[in-house]
Design a protein around this motif. Structure first.
Motif, PDB file in Angstrom:
ATOM      1  N   ALA A  23      47.353  48.046  38.677  1.00 24.30           N
ATOM      2  CA  ALA A  23      47.251  49.490  38.869  1.00 24.30           C
ATOM      3  C   ALA A  23      46.063  50.076  38.118  1.00 24.30           C
ATOM      4  CB  ALA A  23      48.542  50.158  38.428  1.00 24.30           C
ATOM      5  N   THR A  24      45.803  49.567  36.931  1.00 25.18           N
ATOM      6  CA  THR A  24      44.651  50.018  36.158  1.00 25.18           C
ATOM      7  C   THR A  24      43.351  49.706  36.895  1.00 25.18           C
ATOM      8  OG1 THR A  24      45.822  49.731  34.056  1.00 25.18           O
ATOM      9  CG2 THR A  24      43.414  49.763  33.972  1.00 25.18           C
ATOM     10  N   ALA A  25      43.276  48.519  37.465  1.00 26.06           N
ATOM     11  CA  ALA A  25      42.082  48.132  38.220  1.00 26.06           C
ATOM     12  C   ALA A  25      41.890  49.030  39.440  1.00 26.06           C
ATOM     13  CB  ALA A  25      42.173  46.668  38.639  1.00 26.06           C
ATOM     14  N   VAL A  26      42.983  49.414  40.082  1.00 23.14           N
ATOM     15  CA  VAL A  26      42.880  50.304  41.245  1.00 23.14           C
ATOM     16  C   VAL A  26      42.285  51.646  40.833  1.00 23.14           C
ATOM     17  CG1 VAL A  26      44.225  51.642  42.919  1.00 23.14           C
ATOM     18  CG2 VAL A  26      44.685  49.209  42.609  1.00 23.14           C
ATOM     19  N   HIS A  44      40.453  43.215  46.990  1.00 25.90           N
ATOM     20  CA  HIS A  44      39.339  43.733  46.186  1.00 25.90           C
ATOM     21  C   HIS A  44      39.173  42.846  44.958  1.00 25.90           C
ATOM     22  CE1 HIS A  44      36.726  46.281  43.838  1.00 25.90           C
ATOM     23  NE2 HIS A  44      36.578  47.075  44.895  1.00 25.90           N
ATOM     24  N   PRO A  45      37.957  42.349  44.696  1.00 29.04           N
ATOM     25  CA  PRO A  45      37.776  41.375  43.611  1.00 29.04           C
ATOM     26  C   PRO A  45      38.165  41.912  42.234  1.00 29.04           C
ATOM     27  CG  PRO A  45      35.660  42.086  44.527  1.00 29.04           C
ATOM     28  CD  PRO A  45      36.712  42.558  45.465  1.00 29.04           C
ATOM     29  N   ARG A  46      37.995  43.202  41.988  1.00 29.99           N
ATOM     30  CA  ARG A  46      38.363  43.755  40.685  1.00 29.99           C
ATOM     31  C   ARG A  46      39.872  43.687  40.475  1.00 29.99           C
ATOM     32  NH1 ARG A  46      34.928  47.734  38.534  1.00 29.99           N
ATOM     33  NH2 ARG A  46      36.510  48.003  36.894  1.00 29.99           N
ATOM     34  N   VAL A  47      40.625  43.957  41.526  1.00 25.97           N
ATOM     35  CA  VAL A  47      42.085  43.930  41.434  1.00 25.97           C
ATOM     36  C   VAL A  47      42.579  42.490  41.340  1.00 25.97           C
ATOM     37  CG1 VAL A  47      44.247  44.643  42.518  1.00 25.97           C
ATOM     38  CG2 VAL A  47      42.213  46.092  42.746  1.00 25.97           C
ATOM     39  N   VAL A  48      42.007  41.623  42.138  1.00 26.11           N
ATOM     40  CA  VAL A  48      42.387  40.203  42.111  1.00 26.11           C
ATOM     41  C   VAL A  48      42.139  39.616  40.721  1.00 26.11           C
ATOM     42  CG1 VAL A  48      41.834  37.921  43.019  1.00 26.11           C
ATOM     43  CG2 VAL A  48      42.005  39.871  44.580  1.00 26.11           C
ATOM     44  N   GLU A  49      40.980  39.931  40.145  1.00 27.29           N
ATOM     45  CA  GLU A  49      40.644  39.419  38.817  1.00 27.29           C
ATOM     46  C   GLU A  49      41.620  39.939  37.763  1.00 27.29           C
ATOM     47  OE1 GLU A  49      36.884  39.380  35.650  1.00 27.29           O
ATOM     48  OE2 GLU A  49      36.857  40.709  37.400  1.00 27.29           O
ATOM     49  N   ALA A  50      41.965  41.223  37.839  1.00 28.00           N
ATOM     50  CA  ALA A  50      42.883  41.806  36.858  1.00 28.00           C
ATOM     51  C   ALA A  50      44.263  41.160  36.941  1.00 28.00           C
ATOM     52  CB  ALA A  50      42.989  43.317  37.084  1.00 28.00           C
ATOM     53  N   GLN A  71      35.163  54.516  40.002  1.00 31.41           N
ATOM     54  CA  GLN A  71      33.800  53.996  39.895  1.00 31.41           C
ATOM     55  C   GLN A  71      33.110  53.839  41.241  1.00 31.41           C
ATOM     56  OE1 GLN A  71      34.173  50.457  37.449  1.00 31.41           O
ATOM     57  NE2 GLN A  71      35.259  51.593  35.851  1.00 31.41           N
ATOM     58  N   GLU A  72      33.888  53.642  42.310  1.00 30.98           N
ATOM     59  CA  GLU A  72      33.285  53.528  43.641  1.00 30.98           C
ATOM     60  C   GLU A  72      33.333  54.844  44.409  1.00 30.98           C
ATOM     61  OE1 GLU A  72      34.710  50.164  45.858  1.00 30.98           O
ATOM     62  OE2 GLU A  72      34.390  48.763  44.193  1.00 30.98           O
TER      63      GLU A  72
END
Length: 423
Positions: free
Chosen positions: A307-310, A62-68, A316-317
């Protein structure tokens, strides 16, 4: 080199380097080089529908988790004996998802470590050693947990301080009463043999036992029986947690009860090695007065960022709501298959955690289940099997699983069932 020869060479290399204790999935093992959402891709670029890997709970890569992860790794990653705000912010946010009575959280790297820590706390606070688990439970790979994980199929999986109870088979309104009776009898047997109770430890979806979720609330009576025996209740949420069951974030929420401790595993970081044990503060006050705990990288800044991104993505989704909606749709489709295939005896589960039991009348269809899992893999759909007889299809896809993915899974399963019925 042909694909088959390449795969065989890799298997031989793996066995030579890693030794014989590891196991691979499927009769024809598969190699993956990339993941995205509900899809995994092999070296030839062929995609497989992942309906099994709950660890990547918000979807592979997931791009949000990868970025974080990348952003925090480029800034700082160090151990947890230094102060760092990210882990505290995350702890506050995660604790807010639990009942108010659960007010402390301790971080580890794996679910096994979290369950091991929970056992330490239970034994310290009760003065007992006795543990009750279900007959096909899996709770981890440490020495203490292997003794209470009969699904590992060890030569002697349980120690004298362990009692196994049957999984809560569906019996309508009697389900909770029957299961509680087994738990009560197990603790009574401990006491007769001079063993002081410490804990009832269950995976709240009973995954390895064959997936048992209903009726909601049935688990409460067993927890009352454990407390009456002087034991604590540990809710293992490594598999059902983080919205998978579609009713809040936690599997125990379906049973309207408050655990003494809750354990979590790698889904909390979408596969990044972060896990945790949350507890009632009085327990950790007692434990902390008698002992100490140290985990070099449990809850490190990179893990906390992942974990925060998850949590961000789940909220949000709308993935908890999706699990409820998509899971209900998938169970309805699987029940429709049941009307066409006599081999399917039951479809059960909660949210996107589903078990499909296969039987020949009263006999478990163990061989057919194994064949079906492998046929599905051949058709690029990944599932597995569970239960004491290995006759329950275990379906638990990433929480981004949707209608179009259900179409593919059910169509492929229908075809595979038809083939098995004619061979």
């Amino acid at each position: 080199m042909p694909v088959q020869n390449s795969t065989q060479a890799m298997i031989e290399r793996r066995n030579r380097l890693l030794g014989p204790a590891y196991r691979l999935f499927y009769e024809e093992p598969v190699q993956f080089v990339r993941g995205e959402g509900v899809w995994l891709y092999d070296p030839a670029g062929q995609r497989y529908l992942d309906a099994y890997n709950n660890v990547a709970c918000v979807g592979h890569s997931h791009p949000r988790v990868v970025e974080a992860i990348a952003k925090q790794a480029a800034t700082l990653n160090t151990h947890t004996r230094y102060l760092h705000e990210t882990i505290l912010d995350y702890a506050e946010r995660l604790l807010a998802t639990f009942p108010a009575e659960i007010g402390n959280i301790m971080f580890t790297c794996t679910g096994s470590e979290a369950n091991d820590l929970a056992l330490r706390v239970a034994r310290t606070c009760t003065g007992g050693t006795g543990i009750v688990v279900t007959q096909t439970a899996y709770h981890g790979v440490t020495g203490a947990l292997a003794e209470i994980s009969p699904s590992l199929n060890l030569p002697d999986p349980t120690a004298p301080h362990v009692r196994l109870v049957p999984a809560p088979r569906p019996a309508g309104d009697k389900t909770g009463e029957i299961f509680a009776g087994h738990v009560r009898a197990a603790f009574e047997d401990m006491k007769k043999n001079g063993i002081r109770p410490a804990a009832l430890l269950v995976d709240t979806i009973f995954s390895s036992d064959g997936v048992f979720a209903d009726p909601p609330g049935f688990l409460a009576a067993a927890v009352e029986a454990a407390h009456a025996a002087g034991a604590l209740f540990i809710a293992d949420e490594v598999q059902p947690g983080f919205g998978r069951c579609g009713d809040g974030l936690w599997g125990f929420a379906r049973h309207k009860l408050i655990p003494d401790m809750v354990t979590m595993g790698k889904p909390m970081g979408n596969g990044h090695p972060i896990a945790a044990m949350a507890a009632k503060p009085a327990l950790l006050k007692e434990f902390g007065a008698r002992s100490r705990y140290f985990n070099t990288f449990g809850g490190n800044p990179v893990s906390a960022a992942a974990a925060t991104a998850v949590l961000d993505v789940i909220e949000q989704e709308g993935l908890t709501e999706n699990a409820k909606r998509a899971g209900a749709d998938l169970r309805e489709r699987l029940n429709a298959l049941r009307s066409r295939h006599a081999l399917i005896s039951d479809v059960r589960g909660a949210g996107l955690f589903i078990g499909v039991e296969l039987r020949h009348g009263d006999a478990p269809a163990t061989k057919e289940t194994a064949r079906l899992v492998n046929r599905m893999r051949e058709r690029h759909v990944l599932i597995s099997a569970a239960g004491p007889d290995g006759n329950v299809l275990k379906i638990r896809p990433p929480l981004v699983f949707g209608t179009e993915h259900a179409d593919l899974l059910v169509e492929t399963l229908d075809q595979a069932l038809r083939e098995i019925a004619t061979t």
